[in-house]
Scaffold this motif. Structure first.
Motif, PDB file in Angstrom:
ATOM      1  N   GLU A  93       0.599  -1.235  -0.243  1.00 42.57           N
ATOM      2  CA  GLU A  93      -0.050  -0.283   0.050  1.00 42.57           C
ATOM      3  C   GLU A  93       0.839   1.078  -0.043  1.00 42.57           C
ATOM      4  N   ASP A  94       1.789   1.415   0.798  1.00 43.67           N
ATOM      5  CA  ASP A  94       3.003   2.434   0.903  1.00 43.67           C
ATOM      6  C   ASP A  94       3.682   2.360  -0.319  1.00 43.67           C
ATOM      7  N   GLU A  96       2.569   1.712  -3.024  1.00 45.45           N
ATOM      8  CA  GLU A  96       1.559   2.401  -4.074  1.00 45.45           C
ATOM      9  C   GLU A  96       1.081   3.700  -4.155  1.00 45.45           C
ATOM     10  N   LYS A  97       1.604   4.580  -3.142  1.00 55.13           N
ATOM     11  CA  LYS A  97       1.450   5.800  -2.927  1.00 55.13           C
ATOM     12  C   LYS A  97       2.774   6.440  -3.337  1.00 55.13           C
ATOM     13  N   ASN A 100       2.816   6.261  -7.087  1.00 55.95           N
ATOM     14  CA  ASN A 100       1.894   7.383  -7.936  1.00 55.95           C
ATOM     15  C   ASN A 100       2.236   8.955  -7.801  1.00 55.95           C
ATOM     16  N   GLU A 151       5.008  15.740  -0.881  1.00 57.68           N
ATOM     17  CA  GLU A 151       5.914  14.399  -1.476  1.00 57.68           C
ATOM     18  C   GLU A 151       5.847  14.666   0.192  1.00 57.68           C
ATOM     19  N   ALA A 154       3.561  12.877   2.283  1.00 57.30           N
ATOM     20  CA  ALA A 154       3.077  11.830   2.181  1.00 57.30           C
ATOM     21  C   ALA A 154       4.205  10.422   2.735  1.00 57.30           C
ATOM     22  N   ILE A 158       3.462   8.441   5.976  1.00 59.14           N
ATOM     23  CA  ILE A 158       3.808   6.103   5.667  1.00 59.14           C
ATOM     24  C   ILE A 158       5.099   6.705   7.010  1.00 59.14           C
TER      25      ILE A 158
END
Length: 249
Positions: A93-94, A96-97, A100, A151, A154, A158
């Motif tokens: 999941e992280d 993919e973040k 993206n 960025e 994000a 995480i």
């Protein structure tokens, strides 16, 4: 040099190096320890080496340590940029973040881009255990690509999630301290407990405890639970102290 997948820690709170530089230091100590050291010797320091990565930005108070070094005009050298290999691979999941936001950026490179976003960082020590890792690091450092605000937010989110999953939620309110008949600095002990558990061992907690009296160690807890009665976070402090003492031997 620190290995990318299994880093070897340096030893000691402070290490002064004489030679090409007038004096330098490397510290795994707390903000308070660093502050006392710098007030005594900061004027003579050419650079300071600290553990710095996006996970420890909050977890080990690295942000405050960077600011402290900036106040003294001391450039930052970085050890453990990948947190002992912990930041080489993230959850699906992280990953993919981050993908993206920067599809071309491999996960380990995010740790280095984070460091490129801190102006006072002048050297990053990252060990490599094979040729492929070395080539990847060279590709990363061929150019600087600092993180933009989105960025950075994000990445730190995480890190916050990674930490919160594995630590006790002590807020260092200190209500517990005034109720402890042993006079233990419970918030500091819980911070060391969290570090020890998150890192799955390591030398930082034993090193820090070696600097205080043994009657203030986790083993001094008598499990009276007076601290638990006033803890806003309802932490089972006595159980944590018993577990910590057992792990430390």
């Amino acid at each position: 040099m620190e290995e990318q997948h299994k880093e070897h820690p340096s030893h000691g709170h402070h290490m002064l190096a004489q030679g090409v530089f007038d004096a330098t230091f490397s510290a795994h100590g707390s903000y308070g320890v660093m502050k006392r050291f710098l007030h005594a010797y900061g004027a003579d320091m050419e650079f300071g080496q600290i553990q710095l990565n996006y996970l420890d930005w909050k977890f080990q108070d690295a942000q405050a340590k960077v600011e402290l070094l900036r106040e003294f005009g001391i450039p930052v050298w970085v050890m453990e940029p990948l947190r002992g290999g912990r930041l080489v691979t993230l959850s699906k999941e992280d990953t993919e973040k981050l993908h993206n936001l920067r599809p071309e950026e491999p996960v380990p490179a995010w740790a280095f881009r984070f460091l490129q976003s801190i102006p006072s960082v002048t050297m990053v020590l990252s060990g490599m255990s094979n040729l492929e890792q070395m080539q990847e690091n060279i590709r990363t450092f061929e150019e600087e690509k600092p993180l933009n605000p989105q960025e950075m937010k994000a990445l730190l989110c995480i890190a916050d999630t990674m930490v919160r999953k594995n630590i006790l939620p002590c807020t260092a309110c200190h209500y517990c301290v005034s109720h402890c008949p042993q006079g233990l600095d419970i918030p500091s002990l819980l911070a060391l407990y969290n570090e020890h558990h998150f890192t799955e061992g390591g030398f930082i907690a034993p090193m820090a405890l070696s600097a205080i009296a043994q009657n203030k160690w986790p083993s001094a807890c008598i499990a009276c639970r007076s601290c638990e009665a006033v803890c806003p976070q309802q932490i089972e402090i006595s159980a944590a102290m018993a577990s910590f003492a057992k792990e430390l031997g």
